[in-house]
Write an enzyme that holds these catalytic residues in place. Sequence first.
Site, PDB file in Angstrom:
ATOM      1  N   ASP A 106       0.855  -1.181   0.000  1.00  0.00           N
ATOM      2  CA  ASP A 106       0.000   0.000   0.000  1.00  0.00           C
ATOM      3  C   ASP A 106       0.896   1.237   0.000  1.00  0.00           C
ATOM      4  OD1 ASP A 106      -2.470   1.432   0.205  1.00  0.00           O
ATOM      5  OD2 ASP A 106      -2.087   1.705   2.343  1.00  0.00           O
ATOM      6  N   LYS A 125      -9.576  -2.419  -2.642  1.00  0.00           N
ATOM      7  CA  LYS A 125      -9.471  -3.127  -1.370  1.00  0.00           C
ATOM      8  C   LYS A 125     -10.642  -2.751  -0.456  1.00  0.00           C
ATOM      9  CE  LYS A 125      -5.609  -1.058  -0.930  1.00  0.00           C
ATOM     10  NZ  LYS A 125      -4.360  -0.470  -0.391  1.00  0.00           N
ATOM     11  N   ASP A 155      -1.200  -0.808   6.004  1.00  0.00           N
ATOM     12  CA  ASP A 155      -1.353  -0.185   7.321  1.00  0.00           C
ATOM     13  C   ASP A 155      -2.779  -0.311   7.852  1.00  0.00           C
ATOM     14  OD1 ASP A 155      -2.290   1.791   5.336  1.00  0.00           O
ATOM     15  OD2 ASP A 155      -2.494   3.117   7.081  1.00  0.00           O
ATOM     16  N   ASP A 215      -0.280   5.031   1.031  1.00  0.00           N
ATOM     17  CA  ASP A 215      -0.535   5.934   2.156  1.00  0.00           C
ATOM     18  C   ASP A 215      -0.471   5.170   3.478  1.00  0.00           C
ATOM     19  OD1 ASP A 215      -1.065   8.341   0.643  1.00  0.00           O
ATOM     20  OD2 ASP A 215      -2.914   7.374  -0.006  1.00  0.00           O
TER      21      ASP A 215
END
Length: 266
Positions: free
Chosen positions: A13, A184, A209, A15
């Site tokens: 990912d 996602k 995250d 961010d």
Amino acid sequence: MTNRRPVDSWLTDMDGVLVHEEHAIPGAAQFLQRLQETGRRFLVLTNNSIYTPRDLRARLAAGGIDVPEEAIWTSALATAQFLDDQRANGSAYVLGESGLTTALHDIGYIMSSRDPDYVVLGETRTYSFEAITRAIRLIDKGARFIATNPDATGPSAEGSLPATGSIAALITKATGVEPYYIGKPNPLMMRSALNRIDAHSETTVMIGDRIDTDIVSGLEAGLRTILVLSGSTQPHQVERHPFVPTRVVDSIADVVPLIDEFAPHE
């Protein structure tokens, strides 16, 4: 992780893993540099559909992170691929930015508000009441409803912003029609990413995250997963879920040694 097949492909990912509000997270540049040095296949994934891969590459480069344009996979690109597979050369009424419209144009889709095949909802910083109303009416008339991702909010320097999932909920409330989400936690996003780099789930790791999107989508696609605690998920939240990541680390810096540790023997 050591009891399984060696890892030769990585998905991560963006961010909260590589950047935080456009500032590089320590270790991110080294992680990507090591992947490139060792010739590992990888993709940077994002549910954000606002920007094109070229835009995102420039934004990452400004933070000192070097990622090739072709190594960035967005929910907009995954949505375009899905629509091309489902109904090639179709038409769509789009609520979104250039990242989404460019992806749809590139597969030959026509942007239209006259009896489109789909209403496609993506992220934008300027949601228009008029555009939302038009989308509702088109769905009422039979247009299929697609959304790039279910994220309810997005980050900004001033705080949370309403994102695709929030606007989708508004449209669903008005129409009674739920969208099909592409990004996602739909494992479709992972499968399309694996196909993009010709990777196999058994030899690929997903880093994220958010345990409720990144980790669950990796898990459902059959990947090993690494949760970093540098973004949305806090340590005390990990045990609340009925599933766990393969490994939990503080940040992407802790993943750099794993590239060699879990690499195929050469």
